[in-house]
Design a protein around this motif. Structure first.
Motif, short mmCIF file in Angstrom:
data_model
loop_
_atom_site.label_atom_id
_atom_site.label_comp_id
_atom_site.label_asym_id
_atom_site.label_seq_id
_atom_site.Cartn_x
_atom_site.Cartn_y
_atom_site.Cartn_z
N LEU A 60 0.85 -1.18 0.00
CA LEU A 60 0.00 0.00 0.00
C LEU A 60 0.89 1.23 0.00
CD1 LEU A 60 -1.81 -2.34 1.02
CD2 LEU A 60 -3.00 -0.67 2.46
N THR A 61 0.72 2.11 -1.00
CA THR A 61 1.64 3.22 -1.20
C THR A 61 1.00 4.27 -2.09
OG1 THR A 61 3.75 3.83 -2.27
CG2 THR A 61 2.65 1.87 -3.10
N ARG A 66 1.54 -7.37 -5.54
CA ARG A 66 0.51 -6.43 -5.98
C ARG A 66 0.70 -5.11 -5.25
NH1 ARG A 66 -4.98 -10.27 -6.00
NH2 ARG A 66 -3.89 -12.24 -6.50
N THR A 67 0.37 -4.03 -5.92
CA THR A 67 0.41 -2.72 -5.28
C THR A 67 -0.97 -2.10 -5.27
OG1 THR A 67 1.00 -1.64 -7.38
CG2 THR A 67 2.82 -2.27 -5.91
N PHE A 68 -1.22 -1.30 -4.27
CA PHE A 68 -2.49 -0.60 -4.14
C PHE A 68 -2.18 0.88 -3.92
CE2 PHE A 68 -6.05 1.28 -1.97
CZ PHE A 68 -7.16 0.71 -2.56
N PHE A 73 12.51 9.17 3.17
CA PHE A 73 11.38 9.93 2.66
C PHE A 73 10.06 9.18 2.88
CE2 PHE A 73 14.55 12.00 -0.27
CZ PHE A 73 14.44 13.27 0.30
N GLY A 74 10.10 7.87 2.81
CA GLY A 74 8.87 7.09 2.94
C GLY A 74 9.19 5.62 3.15
N GLY A 75 8.12 4.82 3.26
CA GLY A 75 8.28 3.42 3.58
C GLY A 75 8.57 2.52 2.40
N VAL A 105 0.97 -7.89 3.92
CA VAL A 105 0.53 -6.59 3.44
C VAL A 105 1.51 -5.56 4.01
CG1 VAL A 105 -1.30 -4.86 3.43
CG2 VAL A 105 -1.88 -7.30 3.31
N LEU A 106 2.14 -4.79 3.14
CA LEU A 106 3.16 -3.82 3.55
C LEU A 106 2.62 -2.41 3.39
CD1 LEU A 106 6.27 -5.41 1.77
CD2 LEU A 106 5.19 -6.04 3.95
N CYS A 107 2.69 -1.62 4.46
CA CYS A 107 2.12 -0.28 4.49
C CYS A 107 3.24 0.76 4.48
CB CYS A 107 1.27 -0.10 5.73
SG CYS A 107 -0.08 -1.29 5.89
N CYS A 108 3.27 1.57 3.43
CA CYS A 108 4.35 2.53 3.22
C CYS A 108 3.85 3.95 3.48
CB CYS A 108 4.88 2.44 1.80
SG CYS A 108 5.46 0.79 1.33
N GLY A 109 4.27 4.51 4.60
CA GLY A 109 3.86 5.86 4.94
C GLY A 109 4.71 6.91 4.25
#
Length: 252
Positions: free
Chosen positions: A6-7, A34-36, A155-157, A125-129
Motif C-alpha cells: 500500500l503506497t 501487488r500494489t495498491f 522519505f517514505g516506507g 501486506v506492507l504499508c508505506c507511509g
C-alpha cells in the motif's frame, strides 16, 4: 507467497521489483506482488491522503480513514469503492487478517530472524507511509506489526518495503539458484560471513590466502569459521556477544 504493498507511489515498488531475482520469482509464480495506490481509497475530489495534525506541528499526517479503507479493500480483494469505510475493520472471508506491516522507526528491527519468520507466511501486506507520519489509529487498529529497517529516517516506507521484499523472498524455496546460499551467509547462525575470493589468485600483489587453494576441505572449513568469528567480533561486537551467549562457546 502473495505480498500487497500500500503506497502513494506504486511505481517506486514495481520498477525495482521487476528486476533480478524478485522479477524471476514473479515470473515463475513464487511471488504474487501487488500494489495498491492509497489515493484510490480517498473520497474527496482532491484525492487527499493527509491532513494537518491535531495539536499543531510541522508537516502533514496521513489519514486513518484512508488507510483503513485501503487495507480493508486489499484484505478482502475488493475495489476501494466497494468499501463502506464506516463499519469496524472486517475480513469478509471470516479468517484472520494477513500480517499487515507498517514501517516505522519505532518498529521491531528487521533482522534475519524476522525475515525467516515472515517467509513462512502465505501473505503479507506492507504499508508505506509518507510525510510527517501516519495517524496513530492506523498503528493501533490496522497494522498487525511495526517494523524498522534501522535508526534512520527516509522519505517514505517504500524503500523499507523493498528491503523486506528482498530479505523475505530470497528465503522462499527455489527463489535462489543455489539452495545452500540462504544458509551459508551472514547471520545464518548469528555470525557474519567469511571473506570470499575468486580469480585471479594474485591481483596487484594481493594474493588469495594459500589455505583456500590447498584443497584441504577440513582446514578450509576451520579457517572460514575462525574468520567469521574474528570479523564479527571486530565489526559487530553486539552480534559476537549474542553468539557467545547462544553457543556457550569461546572464540579461541
Amino acid at each position: 507467497m502473495r505480498i500487497d504493498v500500500l503506497t502513494i507511489f506504486p511505481d517506486y515498488v514495481t520498477g525495482p521489483a521487476s528486476l533480478s531475482l524478485l522479477g524471476r520469482a514473479q515470473e515463475v509464480g513464487l511471488l504474487d506482488l501487488r500494489t495498491f495506490d492509497l489515493r484510490e481509497a480517498t473520497v474527496d475530489r482532491h484525492r487527499s491522503v493527509d491532513d494537518s495534525p491535531y495539536g499543531g506541528g510541522a508537516g502533514m499526517v496521513m489519514r486513518a480513514d484512508v488507510w483503513a479503507r485501503a487495507a480493508e479493500a486489499v484484505w478482502n480483494d475488493l475495489p476501494a469503492a466497494d468499501v463502506d469505510g464506516t463499519d469496524d475493520l472486517d475480513i469478509r472471508a471470516g479468517g484472520p487478517r494477513p500480517r499487515t506491516i507498517l514501517f516505522t522507526p519505532r518498529g521491531r528491527p528487521l533482522d534475519q530472524a524476522l525475515a525467516r519468520e515472515l517467509a513462512t507466511e502465505d501473505r503479507l501486506v506492507l504499508c508505506c507511509g509518507r510525510y510527517e507520519g501516519i495517524d496513530e489509529r492506523v498503528h493501533d487498529h490496522v497494522a498487525t506489526d511495526e517494523v524498522s529497517i534501522g535508526d534512520v529516517v527516509t522519505f517514505g516506507g517504500e524503500v523499507a518495503a523493498l528491503v523486506l521484499l528482498e530479505a523475505v523472498v530470497r528465503l522462499l524455496p527455489d527463489a535462489m539458484g543455489n539452495a545452500a546460499s540462504p544458509q551459508e551467509e551472514s547471520f545464518g547462525d548469528g555470525l557474519l560471513e567469511h571473506p570470499q575470493y575468486t580469480r585471479p589468485a594474485d591481483w596487484r600483489g594481493h594474493e588469495v590466502p594459500e589455505i583456500l587453494r590447498s584443497g584441504d576441505h577440513a582446514r578450509i572449513a576451520a579457517w572460514q569459521r575462525d574468520q567469521r568469528i574474528a570479523h564479527t567480533r571486530a565489526v559487530r561486537p553486539d552480534l559476537h556477544r549474542r553468539w557467545l551467549d547462544d553457543h556457550g562457546d569461546t572464540d579461541d
